[in-house]
Design a protein around this motif. Sequence first.
Motif, PDB file in Angstrom:
ATOM      1  N   VAL A  42     -15.051  -4.657  -1.599  1.00 49.58           N
ATOM      2  CA  VAL A  42     -14.729  -5.447  -0.890  1.00 49.58           C
ATOM      3  C   VAL A  42     -13.079  -5.736  -1.490  1.00 49.58           C
ATOM      4  CG1 VAL A  42     -14.960  -7.418   0.004  1.00 49.58           C
ATOM      5  CG2 VAL A  42     -16.949  -6.265  -0.353  1.00 49.58           C
ATOM      6  N   ARG A  43     -12.974  -6.018  -2.471  1.00 49.59           N
ATOM      7  CA  ARG A  43     -11.584  -6.956  -3.595  1.00 49.59           C
ATOM      8  C   ARG A  43     -10.850  -5.689  -3.291  1.00 49.59           C
ATOM      9  NH1 ARG A  43     -11.272 -11.818  -4.746  1.00 49.59           N
ATOM     10  NH2 ARG A  43     -12.741 -12.712  -5.387  1.00 49.59           N
ATOM     11  N   PHE A  44     -11.222  -4.542  -3.666  1.00 48.29           N
ATOM     12  CA  PHE A  44     -10.395  -3.173  -3.242  1.00 48.29           C
ATOM     13  C   PHE A  44     -10.373  -2.740  -1.840  1.00 48.29           C
ATOM     14  CE2 PHE A  44      -9.521   1.630  -3.398  1.00 48.29           C
ATOM     15  CZ  PHE A  44      -8.823   1.724  -3.571  1.00 48.29           C
ATOM     16  N   LYS A  45     -11.002  -2.902  -1.199  1.00 49.59           N
ATOM     17  CA  LYS A  45     -11.092  -2.919   0.081  1.00 49.59           C
ATOM     18  C   LYS A  45     -10.323  -3.319   0.737  1.00 49.59           C
ATOM     19  CE  LYS A  45     -15.698  -0.599   1.213  1.00 49.59           C
ATOM     20  NZ  LYS A  45     -16.885  -1.253   2.269  1.00 49.59           N
ATOM     21  N   THR A  46     -10.272  -5.053   0.589  1.00 50.50           N
ATOM     22  CA  THR A  46      -8.885  -5.706   1.136  1.00 50.50           C
ATOM     23  C   THR A  46      -7.768  -5.674   0.645  1.00 50.50           C
ATOM     24  OG1 THR A  46     -10.296  -7.815  -0.238  1.00 50.50           O
ATOM     25  CG2 THR A  46     -11.316  -7.183   1.943  1.00 50.50           C
ATOM     26  N   ALA A  47      -7.906  -5.379  -1.069  1.00 48.67           N
ATOM     27  CA  ALA A  47      -6.461  -5.595  -1.771  1.00 48.67           C
ATOM     28  C   ALA A  47      -5.207  -4.596  -1.133  1.00 48.67           C
ATOM     29  CB  ALA A  47      -6.870  -5.215  -3.227  1.00 48.67           C
ATOM     30  N   THR A  48      -4.477  -4.561  -0.763  1.00 47.37           N
ATOM     31  CA  THR A  48      -2.781  -4.247  -0.454  1.00 47.37           C
ATOM     32  C   THR A  48      -1.834  -3.776  -1.737  1.00 47.37           C
ATOM     33  OG1 THR A  48      -2.201  -6.501   0.320  1.00 47.37           O
ATOM     34  CG2 THR A  48      -2.607  -4.950   2.138  1.00 47.37           C
ATOM     35  N   LYS A  49      -1.963  -4.914  -2.365  1.00 47.86           N
ATOM     36  CA  LYS A  49      -0.912  -4.430  -4.103  1.00 47.86           C
ATOM     37  C   LYS A  49      -1.929  -4.392  -4.962  1.00 47.86           C
ATOM     38  CE  LYS A  49       2.779  -7.284  -1.768  1.00 47.86           C
ATOM     39  NZ  LYS A  49       4.165  -8.669  -1.921  1.00 47.86           N
ATOM     40  N   ILE A  50      -2.356  -3.461  -5.841  1.00 45.38           N
ATOM     41  CA  ILE A  50      -3.196  -2.714  -6.101  1.00 45.38           C
ATOM     42  C   ILE A  50      -1.802  -2.778  -8.111  1.00 45.38           C
ATOM     43  CG2 ILE A  50      -4.904  -1.408  -7.606  1.00 45.38           C
ATOM     44  CD1 ILE A  50      -6.230  -0.809  -4.881  1.00 45.38           C
ATOM     45  N   GLY A  51      -2.591  -3.818  -8.995  1.00 50.25           N
ATOM     46  CA  GLY A  51      -2.055  -2.621 -10.042  1.00 50.25           C
ATOM     47  C   GLY A  51      -2.835  -2.394 -10.600  1.00 50.25           C
ATOM     48  N   LEU A  52      -2.900  -1.028 -11.653  1.00 52.28           N
ATOM     49  CA  LEU A  52      -3.254  -0.151 -11.698  1.00 52.28           C
ATOM     50  C   LEU A  52      -2.421   0.315 -12.801  1.00 52.28           C
ATOM     51  CD1 LEU A  52      -4.759   2.925  -9.033  1.00 52.28           C
ATOM     52  CD2 LEU A  52      -5.994   1.790 -11.800  1.00 52.28           C
ATOM     53  N   TYR A  53      -3.102   0.580 -13.970  1.00 48.47           N
ATOM     54  CA  TYR A  53      -2.815   1.663 -15.583  1.00 48.47           C
ATOM     55  C   TYR A  53      -2.748   3.391 -15.189  1.00 48.47           C
ATOM     56  CZ  TYR A  53      -7.329   2.155 -16.743  1.00 48.47           C
ATOM     57  OH  TYR A  53      -8.530   2.774 -17.271  1.00 48.47           O
ATOM     58  N   LEU A  54      -1.613   3.827 -16.194  1.00 44.26           N
ATOM     59  CA  LEU A  54      -1.994   5.334 -16.649  1.00 44.26           C
ATOM     60  C   LEU A  54      -2.324   5.253 -17.636  1.00 44.26           C
ATOM     61  CD1 LEU A  54       1.842   6.341 -15.685  1.00 44.26           C
ATOM     62  CD2 LEU A  54      -0.210   6.875 -14.270  1.00 44.26           C
ATOM     63  N   HIS A  55      -3.723   6.239 -17.992  1.00 43.94           N
ATOM     64  CA  HIS A  55      -4.627   6.564 -18.924  1.00 43.94           C
ATOM     65  C   HIS A  55      -3.681   7.131 -20.603  1.00 43.94           C
ATOM     66  CE1 HIS A  55      -5.354  10.059 -17.032  1.00 43.94           C
ATOM     67  NE2 HIS A  55      -5.735  10.189 -17.709  1.00 43.94           N
ATOM     68  N   ALA A  56      -3.986   6.132 -21.319  1.00 43.75           N
ATOM     69  CA  ALA A  56      -3.312   6.941 -22.302  1.00 43.75           C
ATOM     70  C   ALA A  56      -4.093   7.238 -23.382  1.00 43.75           C
ATOM     71  CB  ALA A  56      -1.433   6.888 -22.911  1.00 43.75           C
ATOM     72  N   PHE A  57      -5.178   7.221 -23.578  1.00 40.96           N
ATOM     73  CA  PHE A  57      -5.627   6.344 -24.820  1.00 40.96           C
ATOM     74  C   PHE A  57      -7.275   6.578 -24.805  1.00 40.96           C
ATOM     75  CE2 PHE A  57      -2.132   3.915 -25.342  1.00 40.96           C
ATOM     76  CZ  PHE A  57      -1.167   4.228 -26.210  1.00 40.96           C
ATOM     77  N   GLY A  58      -7.517   7.429 -23.738  1.00 39.31           N
ATOM     78  CA  GLY A  58      -9.298   7.250 -23.971  1.00 39.31           C
ATOM     79  C   GLY A  58      -9.913   6.018 -22.979  1.00 39.31           C
ATOM     80  N   GLU A  59      -9.093   5.527 -21.919  1.00 39.25           N
ATOM     81  CA  GLU A  59      -9.094   4.599 -21.165  1.00 39.25           C
ATOM     82  C   GLU A  59     -10.066   5.236 -20.398  1.00 39.25           C
ATOM     83  OE1 GLU A  59      -5.515   3.456 -21.656  1.00 39.25           O
ATOM     84  OE2 GLU A  59      -6.174   4.931 -21.537  1.00 39.25           O
ATOM     85  N   ILE A  60     -10.883   4.575 -19.635  1.00 36.70           N
ATOM     86  CA  ILE A  60     -10.883   5.670 -17.901  1.00 36.70           C
ATOM     87  C   ILE A  60      -9.815   6.037 -17.231  1.00 36.70           C
ATOM     88  CG2 ILE A  60     -12.193   5.177 -15.845  1.00 36.70           C
ATOM     89  CD1 ILE A  60     -14.262   5.245 -17.499  1.00 36.70           C
ATOM     90  N   HIS A  61      -9.531   6.771 -17.119  1.00 36.89           N
ATOM     91  CA  HIS A  61      -8.955   7.638 -16.142  1.00 36.89           C
ATOM     92  C   HIS A  61      -8.748   7.628 -14.658  1.00 36.89           C
ATOM     93  CE1 HIS A  61      -8.921  11.992 -18.823  1.00 36.89           C
ATOM     94  NE2 HIS A  61      -9.182  10.645 -19.772  1.00 36.89           N
ATOM     95  N   THR A  62      -7.487   7.191 -14.532  1.00 38.10           N
ATOM     96  CA  THR A  62      -7.113   6.849 -13.134  1.00 38.10           C
ATOM     97  C   THR A  62      -6.431   7.810 -11.984  1.00 38.10           C
ATOM     98  OG1 THR A  62      -5.191   6.257 -14.100  1.00 38.10           O
ATOM     99  CG2 THR A  62      -6.890   4.848 -14.292  1.00 38.10           C
ATOM    100  N   GLN A  63      -6.229   9.064 -12.307  1.00 35.29           N
ATOM    101  CA  GLN A  63      -6.161   9.360 -11.374  1.00 35.29           C
ATOM    102  C   GLN A  63      -6.530   9.656 -10.136  1.00 35.29           C
ATOM    103  OE1 GLN A  63      -4.922  13.782 -12.948  1.00 35.29           O
ATOM    104  NE2 GLN A  63      -4.871  14.361 -10.762  1.00 35.29           N
TER     105      GLN A  63
END
Length: 195
Positions: free
Chosen positions: A39-60
């Motif tokens: 629900v938080r994702f569906k209602t959000a309009t401004k989202i801060g994300l990260y570009l994966h670089a060190f083995g984190e969950i990928h975000t592409q």
Amino acid sequence: MGQDLKSIRKQLRQKRRQLSCHEHRKAEQQVLIQLRTSVRFKTATKIGLYLHAFGEIHTQKMLELCFQQNKKVYLPMICNMNQRLVWVRVYAKQYFNRRFSHHPLGMKEPMASRGQPVSRLDLLIMPLLACDYLGTRIGMGGGFYDRTLSTAQQYPYRLGLAHNFQYIETRLDRQKWDQPLDELITPKKRYYFKR
């Protein structure tokens, strides 16, 4: 930082590095399925994300989903003056053309001169090394997210992404500067916390 935390960091970094490309893709897909129903994702309009670089969950795939749904995407950039993160809006064309600069710490950053404070975001999706059952988040050790979030107590909603093994059943020592999560998504499960 105690020896236990040092050894936890070392162990989890090593475990993350050992994941295969297939395991990363599978984890990203499973997290994405859960994120779509949030629900938080569906209602959000401004989202801060990260570009994966060190083995984190990928975000592409998450970034692509945000662009498809016309959400405003912001990526972190380190402000050298105060070692906090500012959030720079990134457009689909910029992302797909890979127009980023390389930070000395090893990650990619958006090319911009100014960014927004974190409090302007609706949802902040964060990487981590470990998270316990109380929502205590352990990052890579630079303290950038903790310093940044200490100035924004209420907003945004704090959502961590982690591989299943990064969720810790035992309590992690929470320092006074540590900024806890509201929610954690792993490939297998979603966890909610009271901040």
